[in-house]
Write a protein that holds these residues in place. Structure first.
Motif, PDB file in Angstrom:
ATOM      1  N   TYR A 180      12.402  37.668  35.858  1.00 29.15           N
ATOM      2  CA  TYR A 180      12.006  36.251  35.779  1.00 29.15           C
ATOM      3  C   TYR A 180      10.544  36.020  36.181  1.00 29.15           C
ATOM      4  CZ  TYR A 180      17.028  35.729  35.350  1.00 29.15           C
ATOM      5  OH  TYR A 180      18.335  35.865  34.938  1.00 29.15           O
ATOM      6  N   GLY A 181       9.747  37.093  36.314  1.00 27.27           N
ATOM      7  CA  GLY A 181       8.304  36.907  36.500  1.00 27.27           C
ATOM      8  C   GLY A 181       7.866  36.741  37.949  1.00 27.27           C
ATOM      9  N   LEU A 182       6.553  36.682  38.115  1.00 20.85           N
ATOM     10  CA  LEU A 182       5.969  36.678  39.461  1.00 20.85           C
ATOM     11  C   LEU A 182       6.137  35.350  40.189  1.00 20.85           C
ATOM     12  CD1 LEU A 182       2.668  38.633  38.809  1.00 20.85           C
ATOM     13  CD2 LEU A 182       4.721  39.454  39.941  1.00 20.85           C
ATOM     14  N   GLY A 183       6.487  34.298  39.447  1.00 19.14           N
ATOM     15  CA  GLY A 183       6.736  33.010  40.106  1.00 19.14           C
ATOM     16  C   GLY A 183       7.860  33.106  41.132  1.00 19.14           C
ATOM     17  N   GLU A 184       8.692  34.156  41.012  1.00 19.76           N
ATOM     18  CA  GLU A 184       9.775  34.366  41.969  1.00 19.76           C
ATOM     19  C   GLU A 184       9.244  34.766  43.349  1.00 19.76           C
ATOM     20  OE1 GLU A 184      13.429  34.201  41.069  1.00 19.76           O
ATOM     21  OE2 GLU A 184      12.205  32.916  39.791  1.00 19.76           O
ATOM     22  N   LEU A 185       8.091  35.434  43.391  1.00 16.67           N
ATOM     23  CA  LEU A 185       7.588  35.973  44.671  1.00 16.67           C
ATOM     24  C   LEU A 185       7.194  34.880  45.669  1.00 16.67           C
ATOM     25  CD1 LEU A 185       5.526  39.076  43.518  1.00 16.67           C
ATOM     26  CD2 LEU A 185       7.493  39.107  45.017  1.00 16.67           C
ATOM     27  N   PRO A 186       6.335  33.911  45.272  1.00 13.51           N
ATOM     28  CA  PRO A 186       6.000  32.859  46.252  1.00 13.51           C
ATOM     29  C   PRO A 186       7.250  32.141  46.767  1.00 13.51           C
ATOM     30  CG  PRO A 186       4.564  32.690  44.338  1.00 13.51           C
ATOM     31  CD  PRO A 186       5.602  33.721  44.011  1.00 13.51           C
ATOM     32  N   GLN A 187       8.200  31.895  45.866  1.00  9.31           N
ATOM     33  CA  GLN A 187       9.418  31.185  46.301  1.00  9.31           C
ATOM     34  C   GLN A 187      10.236  32.021  47.283  1.00  9.31           C
ATOM     35  OE1 GLN A 187      11.556  28.771  43.363  1.00  9.31           O
ATOM     36  NE2 GLN A 187      10.044  29.393  41.854  1.00  9.31           N
ATOM     37  N   ALA A 188      10.254  33.341  47.075  1.00  8.56           N
ATOM     38  CA  ALA A 188      11.013  34.216  47.983  1.00  8.56           C
ATOM     39  C   ALA A 188      10.396  34.206  49.379  1.00  8.56           C
ATOM     40  CB  ALA A 188      11.052  35.641  47.422  1.00  8.56           C
ATOM     41  N   PHE A 189       9.055  34.258  49.452  1.00  9.49           N
ATOM     42  CA  PHE A 189       8.392  34.211  50.765  1.00  9.49           C
ATOM     43  C   PHE A 189       8.511  32.815  51.392  1.00  9.49           C
ATOM     44  CE2 PHE A 189       6.372  38.189  49.448  1.00  9.49           C
ATOM     45  CZ  PHE A 189       6.438  38.903  50.643  1.00  9.49           C
ATOM     46  N   ALA A 190       8.533  31.773  50.547  1.00 10.64           N
ATOM     47  CA  ALA A 190       8.736  30.409  51.063  1.00 10.64           C
ATOM     48  C   ALA A 190      10.128  30.303  51.692  1.00 10.64           C
ATOM     49  CB  ALA A 190       8.580  29.399  49.927  1.00 10.64           C
ATOM     50  N   ARG A 191      11.111  30.923  51.039  1.00 10.33           N
ATOM     51  CA  ARG A 191      12.472  30.916  51.568  1.00 10.33           C
ATOM     52  C   ARG A 191      12.509  31.632  52.921  1.00 10.33           C
ATOM     53  NH1 ARG A 191      16.668  32.887  47.159  1.00 10.33           N
ATOM     54  NH2 ARG A 191      15.246  31.705  45.867  1.00 10.33           N
ATOM     55  N   ALA A 227      13.065  41.989  28.330  1.00 11.54           N
ATOM     56  CA  ALA A 227      13.753  42.945  29.213  1.00 11.54           C
ATOM     57  C   ALA A 227      13.595  42.563  30.681  1.00 11.54           C
ATOM     58  CB  ALA A 227      13.222  44.360  28.984  1.00 11.54           C
ATOM     59  N   HIS A 228      12.512  41.851  31.015  1.00  9.51           N
ATOM     60  CA  HIS A 228      12.289  41.369  32.386  1.00  9.51           C
ATOM     61  C   HIS A 228      12.625  39.873  32.517  1.00  9.51           C
ATOM     62  CE1 HIS A 228       9.952  45.105  33.286  1.00  9.51           C
ATOM     63  NE2 HIS A 228      10.382  44.848  34.498  1.00  9.51           N
ATOM     64  N   ASN A 229      13.305  39.330  31.502  1.00  5.84           N
ATOM     65  CA  ASN A 229      13.703  37.909  31.509  1.00  5.84           C
ATOM     66  C   ASN A 229      12.502  36.958  31.591  1.00  5.84           C
ATOM     67  OD1 ASN A 229      16.173  39.102  31.633  1.00  5.84           O
ATOM     68  ND2 ASN A 229      16.745  38.321  33.631  1.00  5.84           N
ATOM     69  N   VAL A 230      11.418  37.302  30.889  1.00  3.61           N
ATOM     70  CA  VAL A 230      10.247  36.408  30.887  1.00  3.61           C
ATOM     71  C   VAL A 230      10.008  35.797  29.511  1.00  3.61           C
ATOM     72  CG1 VAL A 230       9.120  37.558  32.822  1.00  3.61           C
ATOM     73  CG2 VAL A 230       8.603  38.301  30.480  1.00  3.61           C
ATOM     74  N   ALA A 231      10.879  36.127  28.539  1.00  2.00           N
ATOM     75  CA  ALA A 231      10.743  35.603  27.180  1.00  2.00           C
ATOM     76  C   ALA A 231      12.100  35.712  26.485  1.00  2.00           C
ATOM     77  CB  ALA A 231       9.691  36.406  26.409  1.00  2.00           C
ATOM     78  N   PRO A 232      12.300  34.945  25.401  1.00  2.00           N
ATOM     79  CA  PRO A 232      13.566  35.065  24.664  1.00  2.00           C
ATOM     80  C   PRO A 232      13.683  36.443  24.008  1.00  2.00           C
ATOM     81  CG  PRO A 232      12.322  33.111  23.980  1.00  2.00           C
ATOM     82  CD  PRO A 232      11.408  33.933  24.816  1.00  2.00           C
ATOM     83  N   LYS A 233      14.886  36.812  23.611  1.00  2.00           N
ATOM     84  CA  LYS A 233      15.130  38.123  23.005  1.00  2.00           C
ATOM     85  C   LYS A 233      14.188  38.342  21.820  1.00  2.00           C
ATOM     86  CE  LYS A 233      18.881  41.275  21.917  1.00  2.00           C
ATOM     87  NZ  LYS A 233      18.287  42.329  22.722  1.00  2.00           N
ATOM     88  N   GLY A 234      13.585  39.535  21.795  1.00  2.00           N
ATOM     89  CA  GLY A 234      12.691  39.880  20.690  1.00  2.00           C
ATOM     90  C   GLY A 234      11.246  39.459  20.899  1.00  2.00           C
ATOM     91  N   LYS A 235      10.963  38.738  21.994  1.00  2.00           N
ATOM     92  CA  LYS A 235       9.582  38.283  22.237  1.00  2.00           C
ATOM     93  C   LYS A 235       8.928  39.064  23.378  1.00  2.00           C
ATOM     94  CE  LYS A 235       9.498  35.031  19.123  1.00  2.00           C
ATOM     95  NZ  LYS A 235       8.692  35.218  17.918  1.00  2.00           N
ATOM     96  N   TYR A 236       7.631  39.255  23.246  1.00  7.25           N
ATOM     97  CA  TYR A 236       6.822  39.981  24.227  1.00  7.25           C
ATOM     98  C   TYR A 236       5.655  39.098  24.655  1.00  7.25           C
ATOM     99  CZ  TYR A 236       9.278  44.169  22.590  1.00  7.25           C
ATOM    100  OH  TYR A 236      10.238  45.092  22.275  1.00  7.25           O
ATOM    101  N   ILE A 237       5.293  39.178  25.930  1.00  2.85           N
ATOM    102  CA  ILE A 237       4.122  38.451  26.432  1.00  2.85           C
ATOM    103  C   ILE A 237       3.073  39.487  26.813  1.00  2.85           C
ATOM    104  CG2 ILE A 237       3.263  36.727  28.066  1.00  2.85           C
ATOM    105  CD1 ILE A 237       5.649  35.626  26.652  1.00  2.85           C
ATOM    106  N   ALA A 238       1.900  39.399  26.210  1.00  3.81           N
ATOM    107  CA  ALA A 238       0.814  40.343  26.540  1.00  3.81           C
ATOM    108  C   ALA A 238      -0.380  39.567  27.077  1.00  3.81           C
ATOM    109  CB  ALA A 238       0.410  41.145  25.306  1.00  3.81           C
TER     110      ALA A 238
END
Length: 445
Positions: free
Chosen positions: A229-240, A341-352
């Motif tokens: 689900y991407g790096l946005g998870e990291l700040p929230q984890a440390f906030a928790r 594969a890292h849950n950052v885009a819909p199936k078949g899509k890539y973010i570069a």
């Protein structure tokens, strides 16, 4: 708001969230505020609608790109070195329980218009098409020296004092060619320019060892991991984490003005007419713009694609480093790709992402060598931001300001900044001597 705190942290970027977590664990009373209504600051992750709004000013992305909510597009894309400082910090604070990681498929380097897998061990060096037969043998000897090097065992030093000998001298001892030096220095040791060659070799050798040890951790194609689900998870984890230890969070707080006493020391923060008192302020450069200086600019292309990057063995996630010399630049260019594969885009899509320290005012032209490696692109967005470093004296004003995120696609420089700030704030060094086998458990292979 009328309470008094040990530390007030402004901004919920990753650096600020790590610090508020660490300081809360230390028992300090922390108030964490952000003018935004979301976590992450500059290092947030955006869904497709938010991405469109930011770069196109319109709320209607094409339907063929898939559901907006399935996108988590990092604004500061970085992979995490499996044995690196960030993983050690995650384990030290037990934040791993809030996150799931997956190994990154590939690590590549650019040479003369083509990309090659990065060899990191003597065995890989012998198989690599990056080098001719005789160069492979020389490189193998160098890698064996690095693998066997132990700071505490003089027998492994081969008579060299790495605190005095430069990286250039070590390299010349093994007679390595310029192109080999290029990928070792930039794709393994992760230096972003060639200044390291004339500095003591100890840091250079340690960086290569870290790369090789990280690579061995997951037996994968790269030394990196990346959160689902991407790096946005990291700040929230440390906030928790901070909240678990009594930290207080307030989002959507307008203005957040730092208050100073007559001697220039920070004594509190005012927002919406209320002031919270504190002994120290931690923030990103945007909150105290008169105490920082501009040192450069990062330029980046964000691309949505329907295929992996060509010549990467169909990797779902990959880093490609384009060393400065190969492009005639002063610093490296970076490619970062992740996918559904890292849950950052819909199936078949890539973010570069293609990122570099800006050396011109024309991002489209400047980033072209990286973009040309991507193949067909569905959508492309360009953005640039200025980079700042603090200029204040923390002892005089009690303000601790983070540096802006650089163009690198790994976290080592980011966490170094955090650990240095932690030491300045607390007067002590964070002990990260942890059992890294816990890192393996935290990552899903």
């Amino acid at each position: 708001m009328d309470e008094e705190y040990d530390v007030i942290v402004l901004g919920t970027g990753l650096k600020e969230c790590i610090l508020s977590g660490l300081l809360s664990v230390d028992g300090l009373k922390v108030l964490h505020m952000d003018r935004n209504d979301y976590y992450g600051g500059e290092s947030t992750s955006l869904n497709l609608t938010q991405l469109w709004k930011r770069f196109r000013g319109s709320d209607t992305p094409q339907e063929n790109l898939g559901a907006s909510r399935e996108y988590n597009v990092d604004m500061i894309p970085k992979f995490i070195m499996a044995n690196g400082l960030l993983v050690q910090t995650l384990i030290h604070t037990d934040v791993t329980k809030y996150l799931n990681f997956k190994a990154v498929d590939g690590s590549f380097v650019y040479k003369k218009g083509k990309i090659y897998k990065v060899p990191a061990t003597d065995v890989e060096a012998l198989k690599s098409p990056l080098m001719g037969l005789f160069e492979k043998r020389r490189a193998r000897k160098f890698f064996i020296y690095v693998q066997d090097y132990d700071e505490k065992d003089p027998k492994s030093h081969e008579g060299l004092d790495l605190s005095k000998v430069t990286a250039r001298e070590i390299i010349s001892k093994y007679g390595l060619e310029d192109d080999t030096i290029d990928f070792i220095g930039h794709a393994l040791a992760l230096h972003n320019d060639d200044d390291y060659l004339d500095q003591p070799a100890i840091d250079f050798v340690k960086r290569i060892k870290l790369y090789a040890e990280s690579l061995a951790r997951f037996q994968g194609g790269s030394p990196y991991i990346y959160p689902l689900y991407g790096l946005g998870e990291l700040p929230q984890a440390f906030a928790r984490l901070s909240a678990v230890y009594g930290g207080t969070y307030m989002l959507n707080k307008p203005e957040c003005k730092v208050e100073f006493d007559s001697s220039g020391k920070a004594i509190g923060v005012t927002s919406a007419g209320e002031t919270a008192k504190c002994k120290k302020v931690v923030c990103d450069p945007s909150y105290l713009s008169d105490k920082v200086k501009k040192v450069g600019k990062v330029t980046r292309a964000v691309c949505i694609m329907s295929h992996p990057i060509p010549d990467t063995n169909d990797a779902h996630s990959v880093q490609i480093i384009l060393p400065q010399k190969q492009l005639g630049r002063k610093s490296d260019m970076y490619l970062f790709c992740c996918s559904y594969a890292h849950n950052v885009a819909p199936k078949g899509k890539y973010i570069a992402f293609v990122s570099a320290a800006a050396e011109t005012d024309n991002p489209e032209e400047e980033l072209k060598p990286g973009i040309e490696l991507l193949g067909p692109v569905d959508e492309i967005f360009y953005h640039s931001y200025d980079t700042y470093v603090p200029t204040n004296n923390q002892e005089e004003d009690n303000c601790f300001i983070s540096a802006t995120y650089d163009a690198t696609t790994h976290f080592e420089s980011t966490v170094m900044d955090v650990l240095e700030m932690y030491t300045k704030i607390t007067g002590k060094t964070l002990d990260l001597s942890v059992d890294l086998s816990a890192a393996s458990a935290a990552a899903e292979n």
